[in-house]
Motif scaffolding. Sequence first.
Motif, PDB file in Angstrom:
ATOM      1  N   LEU A  29      48.860  -9.486 -46.232  1.00 24.87           N
ATOM      2  CA  LEU A  29      47.480  -9.260 -46.152  1.00 24.87           C
ATOM      3  C   LEU A  29      46.849 -10.367 -45.333  1.00 24.87           C
ATOM      4  O   LEU A  29      45.865 -10.150 -44.338  1.00 24.87           O
ATOM      5  CB  LEU A  29      46.675  -9.067 -47.514  1.00 24.87           C
ATOM      6  CG  LEU A  29      47.078  -7.452 -48.055  1.00 24.87           C
ATOM      7  CD1 LEU A  29      46.611  -7.752 -49.373  1.00 24.87           C
ATOM      8  CD2 LEU A  29      46.184  -6.504 -46.930  1.00 24.87           C
TER       9      LEU A  29
ATOM     10  N   ALA B 295      41.510  -6.030 -51.549  1.00 29.86           N
ATOM     11  CA  ALA B 295      42.356  -5.095 -51.310  1.00 29.86           C
ATOM     12  C   ALA B 295      43.276  -4.621 -52.495  1.00 29.86           C
ATOM     13  O   ALA B 295      43.363  -5.159 -53.525  1.00 29.86           O
ATOM     14  CB  ALA B 295      43.518  -5.613 -50.331  1.00 29.86           C
TER      15      ALA B 295
ATOM     16  N   CYS C 121      46.604  -1.375 -53.320  1.00 30.78           N
ATOM     17  CA  CYS C 121      47.370  -0.198 -52.605  1.00 30.78           C
ATOM     18  C   CYS C 121      47.947   0.670 -53.457  1.00 30.78           C
ATOM     19  O   CYS C 121      48.053   0.507 -54.732  1.00 30.78           O
ATOM     20  CB  CYS C 121      48.437  -1.109 -51.701  1.00 30.78           C
ATOM     21  SG  CYS C 121      49.711  -1.918 -52.570  1.00 30.78           S
TER      22      CYS C 121
ATOM     23  N   THR D 280      49.498   3.334 -48.897  1.00 28.08           N
ATOM     24  CA  THR D 280      48.016   3.335 -48.503  1.00 28.08           C
ATOM     25  C   THR D 280      47.198   1.791 -48.864  1.00 28.08           C
ATOM     26  O   THR D 280      47.036   1.980 -50.335  1.00 28.08           O
ATOM     27  CB  THR D 280      47.121   4.491 -48.692  1.00 28.08           C
ATOM     28  OG1 THR D 280      47.822   5.642 -48.240  1.00 28.08           O
ATOM     29  CG2 THR D 280      45.771   4.545 -48.446  1.00 28.08           C
ATOM     30  N   PHE D 281      46.586   1.439 -48.131  1.00 23.99           N
ATOM     31  CA  PHE D 281      45.768   0.192 -48.526  1.00 23.99           C
ATOM     32  C   PHE D 281      44.292   0.550 -48.451  1.00 23.99           C
ATOM     33  O   PHE D 281      43.776   0.997 -47.511  1.00 23.99           O
ATOM     34  CB  PHE D 281      46.172  -1.151 -47.533  1.00 23.99           C
ATOM     35  CG  PHE D 281      47.463  -1.660 -47.851  1.00 23.99           C
ATOM     36  CD1 PHE D 281      47.424  -2.783 -48.763  1.00 23.99           C
ATOM     37  CD2 PHE D 281      48.611  -1.300 -47.383  1.00 23.99           C
ATOM     38  CE1 PHE D 281      48.875  -3.583 -48.951  1.00 23.99           C
ATOM     39  CE2 PHE D 281      49.621  -1.806 -47.513  1.00 23.99           C
ATOM     40  CZ  PHE D 281      49.888  -2.892 -48.580  1.00 23.99           C
TER      41      PHE D 281
ATOM     42  N   VAL E 242      41.021  -1.312 -48.577  1.00 21.68           N
ATOM     43  CA  VAL E 242      40.525  -2.678 -48.059  1.00 21.68           C
ATOM     44  C   VAL E 242      39.000  -2.774 -48.026  1.00 21.68           C
ATOM     45  O   VAL E 242      38.481  -2.109 -47.346  1.00 21.68           O
ATOM     46  CB  VAL E 242      41.160  -3.273 -46.735  1.00 21.68           C
ATOM     47  CG1 VAL E 242      40.692  -4.453 -46.295  1.00 21.68           C
ATOM     48  CG2 VAL E 242      42.859  -3.078 -46.742  1.00 21.68           C
TER      49      VAL E 242
ATOM     50  N   THR F 230      40.927  -1.520 -36.937  1.00 19.50           N
ATOM     51  CA  THR F 230      41.591  -1.053 -38.092  1.00 19.50           C
ATOM     52  C   THR F 230      42.866  -0.647 -38.004  1.00 19.50           C
ATOM     53  O   THR F 230      44.065  -1.075 -38.767  1.00 19.50           O
ATOM     54  CB  THR F 230      40.835   0.188 -38.826  1.00 19.50           C
ATOM     55  OG1 THR F 230      39.519  -0.402 -39.211  1.00 19.50           O
ATOM     56  CG2 THR F 230      41.551   0.433 -40.058  1.00 19.50           C
TER      57      THR F 230
ATOM     58  N   ALA G 238      46.287  -2.403 -39.520  1.00 16.47           N
ATOM     59  CA  ALA G 238      47.412  -1.568 -40.390  1.00 16.47           C
ATOM     60  C   ALA G 238      48.932  -1.966 -39.567  1.00 16.47           C
ATOM     61  O   ALA G 238      49.966  -2.203 -40.357  1.00 16.47           O
ATOM     62  CB  ALA G 238      47.121  -0.203 -40.381  1.00 16.47           C
TER      63      ALA G 238
ATOM     64  N   LEU H 284      49.855  -5.285 -40.660  1.00 18.40           N
ATOM     65  CA  LEU H 284      50.088  -5.314 -41.853  1.00 18.40           C
ATOM     66  C   LEU H 284      51.542  -4.843 -42.142  1.00 18.40           C
ATOM     67  O   LEU H 284      52.231  -5.562 -43.105  1.00 18.40           O
ATOM     68  CB  LEU H 284      49.150  -4.669 -42.922  1.00 18.40           C
ATOM     69  CG  LEU H 284      49.301  -4.621 -44.283  1.00 18.40           C
ATOM     70  CD1 LEU H 284      49.524  -6.105 -45.056  1.00 18.40           C
ATOM     71  CD2 LEU H 284      48.261  -3.830 -44.726  1.00 18.40           C
TER      72      LEU H 284
ATOM     73  N   ARG I 251      49.149   2.484 -44.234  1.00 19.27           N
ATOM     74  CA  ARG I 251      47.826   3.034 -43.669  1.00 19.27           C
ATOM     75  C   ARG I 251      46.802   2.211 -44.389  1.00 19.27           C
ATOM     76  O   ARG I 251      47.376   1.735 -45.410  1.00 19.27           O
ATOM     77  CB  ARG I 251      47.779   4.475 -44.140  1.00 19.27           C
ATOM     78  CG  ARG I 251      48.800   5.517 -43.417  1.00 19.27           C
ATOM     79  CD  ARG I 251      48.553   6.870 -43.644  1.00 19.27           C
ATOM     80  NE  ARG I 251      49.686   7.745 -42.886  1.00 19.27           N
ATOM     81  CZ  ARG I 251      49.669   8.975 -42.975  1.00 19.27           C
ATOM     82  NH1 ARG I 251      48.538   9.754 -43.479  1.00 19.27           N
ATOM     83  NH2 ARG I 251      50.654   9.651 -42.457  1.00 19.27           N
ATOM     84  N   VAL I 252      45.712   2.307 -43.640  1.00 20.63           N
ATOM     85  CA  VAL I 252      44.462   1.568 -44.081  1.00 20.63           C
ATOM     86  C   VAL I 252      43.217   2.563 -44.303  1.00 20.63           C
ATOM     87  O   VAL I 252      43.016   3.168 -43.419  1.00 20.63           O
ATOM     88  CB  VAL I 252      44.384   0.202 -43.149  1.00 20.63           C
ATOM     89  CG1 VAL I 252      43.050  -0.183 -43.635  1.00 20.63           C
ATOM     90  CG2 VAL I 252      45.377  -0.694 -43.519  1.00 20.63           C
TER      91      VAL I 252
ATOM     92  N   ARG J 244      39.384   1.678 -44.991  1.00 18.48           N
ATOM     93  CA  ARG J 244      38.441   1.022 -45.171  1.00 18.48           C
ATOM     94  C   ARG J 244      37.335   1.291 -46.280  1.00 18.48           C
ATOM     95  O   ARG J 244      36.807   2.374 -46.329  1.00 18.48           O
ATOM     96  CB  ARG J 244      37.744   0.754 -43.939  1.00 18.48           C
ATOM     97  CG  ARG J 244      38.549   0.091 -42.783  1.00 18.48           C
ATOM     98  CD  ARG J 244      37.862  -0.050 -41.512  1.00 18.48           C
ATOM     99  NE  ARG J 244      37.754   1.373 -40.956  1.00 18.48           N
ATOM    100  CZ  ARG J 244      36.780   2.074 -40.666  1.00 18.48           C
ATOM    101  NH1 ARG J 244      35.499   1.469 -40.933  1.00 18.48           N
ATOM    102  NH2 ARG J 244      36.913   3.436 -40.087  1.00 18.48           N
TER     103      ARG J 244
END
Length: 563
Positions: free
Chosen positions: A439, A453, A455, A468-469, A471, A482, A486, A489, A513-514, A516
């Motif tokens: 991160l 964050a 996950c 999936t994060f 954040v 974004t 990702a 990361l 995946r991120v 937000r």
Amino acid sequence: MNSAESWTDPDRLRRYRERVLGERRRLADALAHAADHQQRVLAELLEYNAGTGYGRAHSFGSIRTLDDFRKAVPINDYAALAPWIERMAAGESNVLSADDPAVYFTSSGTTGAHKKIPVTPSFMRRTFFPFYYAAWAPLIEHHPDVLARPDAVLNLKHDPVSAPPTTASGHPHVGASQVDFGARFGETLSAEPGTGAPWGTLPVSVERDDHLEKTYLRLRLAVQSDVRCVIGINPAMVAALPYQLALWWPRIVKEIRDGTLGGLPHTRPAPERAAELERLAERFGTVRPAHVWPHMRALFCWTTGMASLYLPRLREEFGVGVAALPAPVAASEGPVGVALDRHGSAGSLVVTASAYEFLDADEDVRPDAPTLTYRELEPGRDYHVVFSHIGGLYRYAVGDVVRVVDHVEGVPRLEYAGRSTRSDAAGERLRDSQVLRALATAAGGTGLDVRNAACRFERPKGAAPHYTFAVAARGPWSTPETDRFAALLDTAIGREGPAYRAARRAGRLGPARVRRLDGEAFLRDWHTSVASGIRPTQVKDRLFRQDIAQWERLTGAPGAARG
């Protein structure tokens, strides 16, 4: 020794400084003779507890070396020692330790169940107090004005209880911050900075588990003082404070104007201070700790883990030049490292406290796993911590991972790297520390500001399993930003975790995946947890979150945005 009067006694302050600096000096001097101290600690705990039930079962009387100890005693976790501990908690003597526990520390395990950590007088005297006093040395040496007045420190973790829960034998079962060490162990100097403040013991009645109201009341009182230092240990508590100021600001100002506390008459109304605070909010558009406490000097909390991502920005909320001093690397079960200087994250191994062993963090902690001594540790590597001390914990895997920063006098300086639990749904074997470093790499590579964050491993229909994060971001992120975050990361996690990289190449995992979230999502979630009755000290930053209800509570917060 928690009264305001005690902290204004010049002789008491002199003796306190002498004790703190003296214990720090003794621990620093011990580094030059670390091997001798480690052997002495082992010999002492074996001799002292040879006649206990555990000592007899494992032939303590015939053990002479660490190798003998390794052969006779398996590596234990709390579950392995729990039957012995429950016998002690029920009132049986001479089980794990020759002296009976005076109190049991509570600690939340990885399952959320509350452990009962036996705390004996011998443990406090030989293991705990030297490290405990030394931990305050950098603060009082370099920021002496934090002791100038009882109300110069806002100690967020101090939470005394008048009627603590007890074990079956009648011993208190409480958090370490809820024990009066002076009354329980005769340590008259042991009260922490800030415990003598007007909010150290709340002057109004609050339900024992209404921790959010307790937090509000302490903050309401502290706003009227010239606070110089905030002590949190758990950095999530410190991170919540600016949010709380803004959230409760109208109520705080009204109560200061009216002279009330929790809606009850408390002090003389202070309309001038209320007007001053209102002007601050109008002038800056919001209110920050730096506005309320312009003489703030230091924050005292863990500076690693998730805090390493948000602490630089958090310090700005408290003022220009505010120092972040690292709390010790320790658990309720015992100490590991303590900062003996102004290093920003690491502390030297407390060689006089326990007999320490370590395992490479990539290895599994098994009862028969081979271990390393402190002399075999390498800078830049992560390790599981195993310790044994006179209080009755033997070859105890505490569940924390530490990272070696460097060595002083041949003794490693360690920083907390994360919990030892792994996320391993597809053979990826990911640890906290690996993902946290990834991160940081992604944030640095994009210039984006991560406030927190978490996950979750997901198996969506029609798509490859992936992480999936969630954040929390400071300010908006564009879709390309974004996506870039990702991608970086995902690559960084693979670099930190070879098993993750292999799972990605084999197709067992899709790319990370991120999602937000707005900047306050984790703060709202923290408040929700505290409002549910969990003590603030135990609501910590948690990276891996598989509980679907908790995940949806976090990511479904108002203002969440999908990347």
